[in-house]
Design an enzyme around this catalytic site. Structure first.
Site, mmCIF file in Angstrom:
data_model
loop_
_atom_site.group_PDB
_atom_site.id
_atom_site.type_symbol
_atom_site.label_atom_id
_atom_site.label_comp_id
_atom_site.label_asym_id
_atom_site.label_seq_id
_atom_site.Cartn_x
_atom_site.Cartn_y
_atom_site.Cartn_z
ATOM 1 N N ASN A 18 0.865 -1.186 0.000
ATOM 2 C CA ASN A 18 0.000 0.000 0.000
ATOM 3 C C ASN A 18 0.899 1.233 0.000
ATOM 4 O O ASN A 18 1.477 1.580 1.020
ATOM 5 C CB ASN A 18 -0.898 -0.021 1.250
ATOM 6 N N TRP A 19 0.989 1.866 -1.172
ATOM 7 C CA TRP A 19 1.900 3.010 -1.299
ATOM 8 C C TRP A 19 1.371 4.266 -0.611
ATOM 9 O O TRP A 19 2.113 5.216 -0.429
ATOM 10 C CB TRP A 19 2.106 3.340 -2.772
ATOM 11 N N LYS A 20 0.073 4.308 -0.334
ATOM 12 C CA LYS A 20 -0.539 5.542 0.192
ATOM 13 C C LYS A 20 -0.262 6.690 -0.789
ATOM 14 O O LYS A 20 -0.214 6.454 -1.982
ATOM 15 C CB LYS A 20 -0.024 5.822 1.611
ATOM 16 N N HIS A 104 -9.481 1.559 4.452
ATOM 17 C CA HIS A 104 -8.220 1.704 5.179
ATOM 18 C C HIS A 104 -8.446 2.649 6.360
ATOM 19 O O HIS A 104 -9.209 3.615 6.252
ATOM 20 C CB HIS A 104 -7.125 2.240 4.255
ATOM 21 N N GLU A 106 -6.770 4.988 7.515
ATOM 22 C CA GLU A 106 -6.513 6.408 7.230
ATOM 23 C C GLU A 106 -7.719 7.048 6.547
ATOM 24 O O GLU A 106 -8.062 8.202 6.811
ATOM 25 C CB GLU A 106 -5.242 6.544 6.371
ATOM 26 N N GLU A 176 -5.828 -4.799 10.362
ATOM 27 C CA GLU A 176 -4.762 -3.834 10.613
ATOM 28 C C GLU A 176 -5.038 -3.091 11.919
ATOM 29 O O GLU A 176 -5.818 -2.127 11.937
ATOM 30 C CB GLU A 176 -4.681 -2.814 9.479
ATOM 31 N N GLY A 182 2.275 2.235 10.642
ATOM 32 C CA GLY A 182 3.240 3.321 10.510
ATOM 33 C C GLY A 182 3.960 3.655 11.802
ATOM 34 O O GLY A 182 4.630 4.683 11.893
ATOM 35 N N SER A 221 3.117 -2.277 10.230
ATOM 36 C CA SER A 221 4.561 -2.371 10.495
ATOM 37 C C SER A 221 5.164 -3.719 10.095
ATOM 38 O O SER A 221 6.076 -4.220 10.758
ATOM 39 C CB SER A 221 4.874 -2.044 11.953
ATOM 40 N N GLY A 242 2.681 -1.232 4.231
ATOM 41 C CA GLY A 242 2.768 0.189 3.902
ATOM 42 C C GLY A 242 4.205 0.600 3.644
ATOM 43 O O GLY A 242 4.751 0.385 2.570
ATOM 44 N N GLY A 243 4.842 1.172 4.665
ATOM 45 C CA GLY A 243 6.185 1.746 4.521
ATOM 46 C C GLY A 243 7.194 0.841 3.828
ATOM 47 O O GLY A 243 7.934 1.290 2.943
HETATM 48 P P1 PGA Z 1 2.705 0.220 7.589
HETATM 49 O O1 PGA Z 1 1.273 0.509 6.943
HETATM 50 O O2 PGA Z 1 3.199 -1.087 7.024
HETATM 51 O O3 PGA Z 1 3.566 1.376 7.173
HETATM 52 O O4 PGA Z 1 2.508 0.132 9.062
HETATM 53 C C1 PGA Z 1 0.337 -0.528 6.761
HETATM 54 C C2 PGA Z 1 -0.905 0.010 6.110
HETATM 55 O O5 PGA Z 1 -1.269 1.180 6.356
HETATM 56 O O6 PGA Z 1 -1.572 -0.684 5.331
#
Ligand code: PGA
Length: 260
Positions: A18-20, A104, A106, A176, A182, A221, A242-243
């Site tokens: 997930n690049w966001k 998600h 966010e 999640e 994050g 994470s 994500g990251g």
């Molecule tokens: P993260 O993000 O791996 O950076 O914790 C996961 C996500 O938001 O899907």
């Protein structure tokens, strides 16, 4: 691999990045050229990158014929209409986008995404042939108050209400925990397994067959050095990353962990 079930269900793991809101179209090109050779010999793992709308066309073109599928990160439930700033499943499917992340945390926390909207979006994605990844998970406060199961029951109940039992297994669910996103604070294997087994049981309450087949990912994470211990858990069918998905090398390392 620990994936054999009593009923013999064999679920192919999915590693989704997930690049966001990262990477312009130009930046995405370098990424996919670095990723493709690193995953070309992988087998038995599905791979997706969930990218900004503006990167979709270029990424679909570059990834065509490879193992990597391209997903969007949100969509509207209507095929078209007076919804300024929105993108429909029809628009995604014309671009050959394979799937979409829905709900998600966010989007829920920062952009007011509601369970009511998700109850429309998930079936709309299925109807359009776009594979949905539905994200669920509790906040730190909810976990501390012992509200994790109530939150998951609520989200799974509401968000999948519009999906017929026969199609439930076509939805991928990503558990999640918000406190792990994050933050570098990954759930322990015990926490991940417990929550994901609970989500599977919730699906089983509607359809035992779907519970056997539905893929449930862990997200929060996930990194190359903790992926293996999460991915070997009996109910964990992959990861939403994500990251660590922003660099082709670390994303490919997590894909490799899913294979071994
Ligand atoms: P993260 O993000 O791996 O950076 O914790 C996961 C996500 O938001 O899907």
């Amino acid at each position: 691999m620990g994936r054999d079930r009593v009923m013999g269900a064999e679920r192919t793991p999915l590693i989704a990045g997930n690049w966001k809101m990262y990477k312009t179209e130009a930046q995405s090109e370098g990424y996919i050229q670095a990723l493709l050779p690193r995953v070309s010999s992988v087998s038995g793992v599905d791979i997706a990158v969930c990218v900004p709308y503006t990167d979709l066309r270029a990424m679909v073109d570059s990834a065509r014929g490879s193992r990597v599928e391209v997903y969007a990160q949100n969509m509207h439930h209507e095929p078209q209409g007076a919804f300024t700033g929105e993108i429909s499943a029809l628009m995604l499917s014309e671009l050959d986008v394979a799937g979409v992340v829905l709900g998600h945390s966010e989007r829920r926390q920062l952009f007011g995404e509601t369970d009511k909207a998700l109850a429309l979006k998930v079936p709309a994605a299925l109807e359009a042939g776009i594979a949905p990844i539905l994200c669920v998970g509790e906040s730190e406060e909810e976990r501390d108050e012992g509200e994790t199961e109530r939150k998951l029951r609520h989200q799974i109940g509401e968000d999948l209400a519009g999906v017929r039992d026969e199609r439930l297994a076509e939805v991928t669910i990503a558990y999640e925990p918000i406190w792990a996103i994050g933050t570098g604070r990954v759930a322990t294997p015990e926490q991940a397994q417990e929550a994901i087994a609970f989500v599977r049981a919730l699906v089983g309450g509607r359809s035992p067959a779907a519970a056997e087949q539905v893929r449930i990912l862990y997200g929060g994470s996930v990194k190359p050095d903790n992926a293996a211990e999460l991915l070997e858990l009996p109910d964990v069918d992959g990861a939403l990353v994500g990251g660590a998905s922003l660099e082709a090398e670390s994303f490919a390392a997590i894909v490799a962990a899913a294979q071994s």
